[in-house]
Write a protein that holds these residues in place. Structure first.
Motif, PDB file in Angstrom:
ATOM      1  N   GLN A 225      83.086  48.645  -1.428  1.00 34.38           N
ATOM      2  CA  GLN A 225      84.114  47.791  -2.018  1.00 34.38           C
ATOM      3  C   GLN A 225      83.622  46.353  -2.129  1.00 34.38           C
ATOM      4  O   GLN A 225      84.074  45.612  -2.980  1.00 34.38           O
ATOM      5  N   ARG A 226      82.707  45.961  -1.239  1.00 34.09           N
ATOM      6  CA  ARG A 226      82.153  44.602  -1.145  1.00 34.09           C
ATOM      7  C   ARG A 226      83.213  43.582  -0.787  1.00 34.09           C
ATOM      8  O   ARG A 226      82.976  42.368  -0.876  1.00 34.09           O
ATOM      9  N   SER A 227      84.403  44.029  -0.423  1.00 36.86           N
ATOM     10  CA  SER A 227      85.424  43.108   0.080  1.00 36.86           C
ATOM     11  C   SER A 227      86.394  43.933   0.931  1.00 36.86           C
ATOM     12  O   SER A 227      86.511  45.144   0.731  1.00 36.86           O
ATOM     13  N   VAL A 228      87.034  43.300   1.897  1.00 33.54           N
ATOM     14  CA  VAL A 228      88.031  44.018   2.696  1.00 33.54           C
ATOM     15  C   VAL A 228      89.289  43.171   2.788  1.00 33.54           C
ATOM     16  O   VAL A 228      89.227  41.946   2.768  1.00 33.54           O
ATOM     17  N   ASN A 229      90.445  43.841   2.821  1.00 34.36           N
ATOM     18  CA  ASN A 229      91.702  43.159   3.129  1.00 34.36           C
ATOM     19  C   ASN A 229      92.542  44.110   3.969  1.00 34.36           C
ATOM     20  O   ASN A 229      92.208  45.296   4.074  1.00 34.36           O
ATOM     21  N   PRO A 230      93.611  43.619   4.609  1.00 38.07           N
ATOM     22  CA  PRO A 230      94.278  44.451   5.629  1.00 38.07           C
ATOM     23  C   PRO A 230      94.980  45.706   5.092  1.00 38.07           C
ATOM     24  O   PRO A 230      95.176  46.657   5.834  1.00 38.07           O
ATOM     25  N   THR A 231      95.361  45.728   3.810  1.00 41.16           N
ATOM     26  CA  THR A 231      96.231  46.797   3.318  1.00 41.16           C
ATOM     27  C   THR A 231      95.718  48.222   3.573  1.00 41.16           C
ATOM     28  O   THR A 231      96.477  49.066   4.052  1.00 41.16           O
ATOM     29  N   PRO A 232      94.438  48.547   3.250  1.00 43.78           N
ATOM     30  CA  PRO A 232      94.033  49.954   3.435  1.00 43.78           C
ATOM     31  C   PRO A 232      93.902  50.368   4.899  1.00 43.78           C
ATOM     32  O   PRO A 232      93.536  51.512   5.176  1.00 43.78           O
ATOM     33  N   PHE A 233      94.172  49.454   5.826  1.00 46.33           N
ATOM     34  CA  PHE A 233      94.007  49.794   7.242  1.00 46.33           C
ATOM     35  C   PHE A 233      95.346  49.842   7.973  1.00 46.33           C
ATOM     36  O   PHE A 233      95.401  49.826   9.190  1.00 46.33           O
ATOM     37  N   GLY A 234      96.432  49.878   7.216  1.00 43.75           N
ATOM     38  CA  GLY A 234      97.761  49.872   7.821  1.00 43.75           C
ATOM     39  C   GLY A 234      98.226  51.268   8.214  1.00 43.75           C
ATOM     40  O   GLY A 234      97.523  52.267   8.061  1.00 43.75           O
ATOM     41  N   LEU A 235      99.445  51.304   8.719  1.00 39.82           N
ATOM     42  CA  LEU A 235     100.015  52.553   9.213  1.00 39.82           C
ATOM     43  C   LEU A 235     100.143  53.605   8.113  1.00 39.82           C
ATOM     44  O   LEU A 235      99.860  54.783   8.317  1.00 39.82           O
ATOM     45  N   ASN A 236     100.528  53.150   6.902  1.00 44.31           N
ATOM     46  CA  ASN A 236     100.702  54.125   5.826  1.00 44.31           C
ATOM     47  C   ASN A 236      99.404  54.824   5.477  1.00 44.31           C
ATOM     48  O   ASN A 236      99.403  56.005   5.126  1.00 44.31           O
ATOM     49  N   ALA A 237      98.287  54.076   5.570  1.00 42.66           N
ATOM     50  CA  ALA A 237      96.996  54.698   5.293  1.00 42.66           C
ATOM     51  C   ALA A 237      96.706  55.781   6.337  1.00 42.66           C
ATOM     52  O   ALA A 237      96.251  56.874   6.003  1.00 42.66           O
ATOM     53  N   SER A 238      97.012  55.483   7.608  1.00 45.35           N
ATOM     54  CA  SER A 238      96.802  56.499   8.653  1.00 45.35           C
ATOM     55  C   SER A 238      97.624  57.742   8.364  1.00 45.35           C
ATOM     56  O   SER A 238      97.171  58.865   8.569  1.00 45.35           O
ATOM     57  N   ILE A 239      98.851  57.517   7.867  1.00 46.93           N
ATOM     58  CA  ILE A 239      99.707  58.662   7.557  1.00 46.93           C
ATOM     59  C   ILE A 239      99.085  59.480   6.430  1.00 46.93           C
ATOM     60  O   ILE A 239      99.118  60.712   6.446  1.00 46.93           O
TER      61      ILE A 239
END
Lengths: 584, 340
Positions: A225-239
């Motif tokens: 991705q060459r960049s990171v932000n918090p969204t893909p690491f939240g609870l919904n992603a775990s679900i």
């Protein structure tokens, strides 16, 4: 599937990206499928096989991604150094979370990780160091032999090659001594602990392993991705990762890949089609995913993989191997077990009341009494499954009281259970091999790298030998829970023998056996007695008990009623009254 | 920081904590009776709040149609499982129809706080037992973890539907009463008094329900031992439905109480619900008084953290769970879960 599948699979990883006409859109999708699949393999090990639920897997993905992002942007380190850093950070975090929650009941891990996932999300989103909600951009790409992996095709090869390696490593792990411990956690943890498996450590290992896989996926994600932000690491992603595992089939590693493919493709299609059908407003794919998840749980809780690929039971080849070292058996007649004024109270109920008796080497002692007399509770007290309220249990004069079940197993006490406790889903011989757990040393890393083969061969040769001894050699590769209940009891005896016990505790071993099977069982127990094993037996079949045992201990309402030879006990008026009632 | 600020923070914390306490109570209740960790509790808070806010502004809340749809689905699910058709029709078809009729008639008239609150409760509460029948009853014998995953799935669906029916805009409603009470430096707004009063009344009501009514005792029996309860003639599936209904009502009421104080969005409920969870977990998912105390503590912790480090208040509140779990873990003797 052949055991050589990884080679063509790796070749495919290298070639498929260069297929002429492969749309860029599919290339991107395949990259994300691969990354998800790596993480979901961890979910399979943790949830489907180990029976634990974590809602922090996306947070571990985030740990991996942020670790490498921070090192390569803030500190200018090589992205390759990000990988060990990512793994280390996730492993330590998982170790800490696991230490706090894994000793508690199962749902504490789930809820604890849910809270941790929330707080980590807000932490990433609020710290300047992590770039707050904007995250970190300008992450350098990976370089391999001077080749910059900016091209999605090269990166696809890397991701899927890592996935192949992860699957090989995971299969190796699961087919090892430690792997059997992890597989026993779901439905067979109590029995495994009674054979020396350190179940909390096995839980911790599965949790850390899953976190490490998530970290590897996160590292790949950050440099793709060459960049990171918090969204893909939240609870919904775990679900969503949970959904992949449940949909694909959480019980098998293959289910992880299937689930990652299905959910990623469906998600993509839904995001494409649903707004067109239903208008722009809405987050329809989460509704659809929720409904799919519910439907799968209700109709096919084992996921799709077992329905698509009927697993053939693999025949395990037992190679001749050097026999395992054996314990020095005590002299026949010397004292082995001493039970001294043992009591167990459950609230107001006294299940066991001041019981004392002894069992010597080369002796079979029967513990009999009407239902509810406290026999099985006494067994649980002796083997450390339950703690006595007062009194002591001594083995060769050393107190066992208060020791955990696995410590007692270490000293040579093996048992079978009144309600059969075999690990569902594992073959007969694998179940028996759990009995030999303490006679091997190989750890997780040796298992992953296949350095444990010599020891494994010895363990399985021993398991096969004990299985043959109880007459079930033919059934070695069948699923243990497919056997008749009587045979399952005998499998438990073979498992107990694998411990090389000095003291064998059998809880109703003859229940459910046919007449000639009982005769064979009695012959086996006599041979064990001749070898110097001390046997304590709970049994309701009086013919079996009377003909086999040297001495009997009779219990009623938690207290000892009588002790002596079969003949003496049979004439004891107190015993007759307990069994038949008093003459009016 | 002077004593006035401390007093204000404590007051704020207790008012929020009272809401968390209600949620924690219903979470403990649902878990005890059905073994479901009721993750979608937060959605009921949001639904209650947004339904009430819509009624307050004189419009028809979108959740009304969701109620009818869920009722119809629950009817179908019940009939497939060969439930008593007549009773199913009354509880899942007639009831939503009546509520719909009343709402369509009353909503444009702006009937006032009490009627609006009653309507909002009537719209949102029945959804919970419908969801139980559709989603959880077929899984009644599954393990706690499977039920938990199912609960998360329901949360996903309800959160998505919340966006569909209420839209992305937040809403706020007028307060129940515009009086306020002065105690020295401290001014207690009427809404805060309503929250504290209703919370206390509800707790007393629950205490009476579980202590003195047959139905309450049946729920407690189900919580202690499902099989045993069934053997003495308690319909455990019905107990589950009742527990869900109570949780739905408590969730919706919490939302109704909160929405005059703060703007509520379709997804605000989840974080509020999770704080209820934090309290329930701290109390060990088993103790009602423990859950209330823990919830008040969570509320106070939250208000102090938002004063000192407002960006990290969620981090602080959710991390508070860790030392508690550590303490439990150290005290706890490892016993193997026999459940698969």
């Amino acid at each position: 599937m052949s055991r050589y599948w990884p080679l063509p699979a790796l070749a495919a990883c290298a070639l498929v990206p260069w297929l002429p006409g492969l749309p860029v859109f599919w290339l991107t999708l395949l990259n994300y499928i691969g990354i998800s699949a790596i993480l979901v393999v961890g979910v399979v090990v943790l949830t489907g096989i180990g029976g634990m639920t974590s809602f922090a897997q996306a947070s571990f993905l985030g740990f991996g991604a942020y670790a490498s992002a921070v090192l390569s942007t803030h500190y200018g380190l090589s992205p390759w150094l990000g990988l060990p850093a990512a793994i280390a950070v996730s492993a330590v975090a998982a170790g800490l979370i696991g230490a706090v929650t894994l000793r508690l009941r199962g749902h504490y891990l789930a809820l604890g990780t849910m809270a941790v996932a929330m707080s980590l999300y807000y932490l990433f989103a609020n710290l300047d160091f992590f770039g707050r909600n904007d995250g970190i951009s300008g992450i350098p790409p990976l370089n391999l032999f001077g080749l910059s992996l900016v091209d999605g095709r090269l990166y696809l090869t890397l991701i899927w090659a890592v996935l192949v390696l992860v699957i090989v490593a995971t299969n190796n792990l699961l087919d090892s001594r430690v792997g059997r411990a992890i597989r026993s956690l779901r439905g067979g943890a109590l029995a495994a602990a009674s054979f020396g498996v350190n179940t909390p450590a096995a839980r911790q290992l599965a949790f850390v392993y899953a976190a490490v896989l998530a970290a590897i996926a996160g590292w790949l994600y950050a440099h793709l991705q060459r960049s990171v932000n918090p969204t893909p690491f939240g609870l919904n992603a775990s679900i969503e990762y949970m959904l992949m595992a449940v949909l694909g089939g959480a019980g098998q590693v293959g289910g992880a890949v299937l689930g990652a493919v299905l959910v990623t493709v469906i998600n993509d299609q839904l995001q494409d089609w649903l707004p067109r059908l239903l208008g722009q407003r809405g987050n329809y794919e989460s509704i659809v995913f929720g409904l799919i998840l519910l439907a799968v749980l209700q109709t096919a809780p084992e996921g799709l993989w077992p329905h698509l690929f009927r697993g053939r039971t693999r025949k395990r080849v037992i190679a001749p191997a050097e026999a395992l070292p054996r314990r020095v058996m005590p002299q026949a007649g010397s004292p082995v077990l001493a039970v001294e004024r043992l009591s167990k109270r459950f609230g107001g109920l006294i299940a066991v009341n001041e019981i004392s008796f002894a069992v010597n080497a080369g002796e079979i002692v029967g513990l009999i009494g009407p239902n509810g007399a406290g026999k099985s509770t006494s067994f649980n007290l002796i083997t450390g499954v339950a703690d006595p309220s007062s009194g002591a249990v001594r083995l060769f004069g050393t107190a066992l009281t208060g020791q955990p079940a696995r410590e007692i197993a270490q000293r040579g006490v093996a048992r079978s259970f009144q309600h059969v406790k075999l690990v569902p889903g594992m073959s007969v011989i694998e179940n028996v091999a759990i009995g030999a757990h303490l006679r091997g040393q190989a750890g997780a890393l040796a298992g992953v790298l296949r350095l444990d083969r010599a020891e494994e061969a010895r363990l399985f040769a021993e398991a096969a030998r004990q299985l043959a001894r109880v007459g079930l050699a033919e059934q070695a590769d069948r699923k243990a829970t497919d056997l008749a209940l009587g045979q399952q009891r005998v499998v438990e005896i073979a498992r107990a023998l694998c411990l090389d016990p000095v003291l064998l505790l059998l809880d109703e071993p003859a229940a459910g056996l046919r007449h000639n099977e009982k005769v064979e069982l009695a012959a086996l127990l006599r041979r064990l007695r001749a070898e110097g094993v001390a046997v304590l037996l709970v049994e309701h079949d009086m013919d079996f008990v009377m003909n086999l045992t040297d001495r009997l201990v009779v219990m009623d309402f938690g207290t000892k009623l009588a002790e002596g030879t079969a003949e003496a006990v049979r004439r004891d008026p107190a015993v007759i009254e307990a069994y038949l009632g008093a003459a009016q | 920081m002077d004593s006035t600020i401390v007093a204000i923070l404590v007051q704020d914390g207790i008012v929020n904590g009272a809401i968390y306490a209600l949620l924690a109570l219903s979470l403990v209740l649902v878990f005890a009776v059905t073994r479901v960790v009721f993750v979608p509790q937060g959605e009921f808070v949001a639904y209650g709040a947004l339904t009430y806010a819509a009624l307050d502004s004189g419009s028809t809340p979108g959740s009304l149609w969701l109620l009818c749809a869920l009722g119809a689905l629950a009817f179908v699910a019940g009939v497939i499982r060969r439930g008593p058709v007549l009773r199913l029709a009354v509880t899942s078809l007639v009831l939503p129809a009546v509520v719909t009729g009343l709402t369509l008639w009353l909503a444009p008239l702006k009937p006032g706080v009490a009627v609006n609150a009653a309507l909002a409760l009537a719209i949102v509460t029945p959804m919970a037992p419908y969801i139980y029948r559709i989603g959880f009853q077929p899984l009644a014998e599954a393990s706690v973890l499977v039920l938990l995953i199912a609960a998360v799935a329901v949360h996903l669906v309800l959160a998505g539907l919340g966006l569909v029916f209420f839209g992305p805009e937040g809403s706020r409603a007028t307060a129940f009463a515009d009086f306020s009470l002065s105690l020295g430096d401290l001014t207690l707004p009427g809404q805060a008094l309503w929250i504290l009063g209703l919370t206390a009344a509800l707790m007393a009501g629950l205490y009476g329900f579980f202590g003195f009514t047959l139905l309450g005792k049946a729920l407690r029996a189900t919580a202690v031992n499902r099989l045993g309860a069934r053997l003495v003639g308690i319909a455990t599936a019905q107990s589950g439905g009742i527990a869900f209904a109570l949780a739905g009502a408590i969730g919706a009421l919490s939302g109704i109480l909160v929405v005059p104080l703060t703007t509520v969005y379709y997804d605000s409920g989840f974080v509020i619900g999770l704080k209820g969870f934090t309290a329930a977990i701290i109390a060990g998912m088993g103790s009602y008084p423990g859950a209330v105390l823990a919830a008040l503590a969570v509320g106070v912790l939250e208000s102090f953290s938002s004063f000192w480090a407002s960006a990290f208040k969620e981090v602080i509140v959710f991390t508070a769970i860790i030392p508690v779990l550590l303490w439990r873990s150290l005290r706890h003797v490892t016993l193997e879960d026999e459940e698969e």
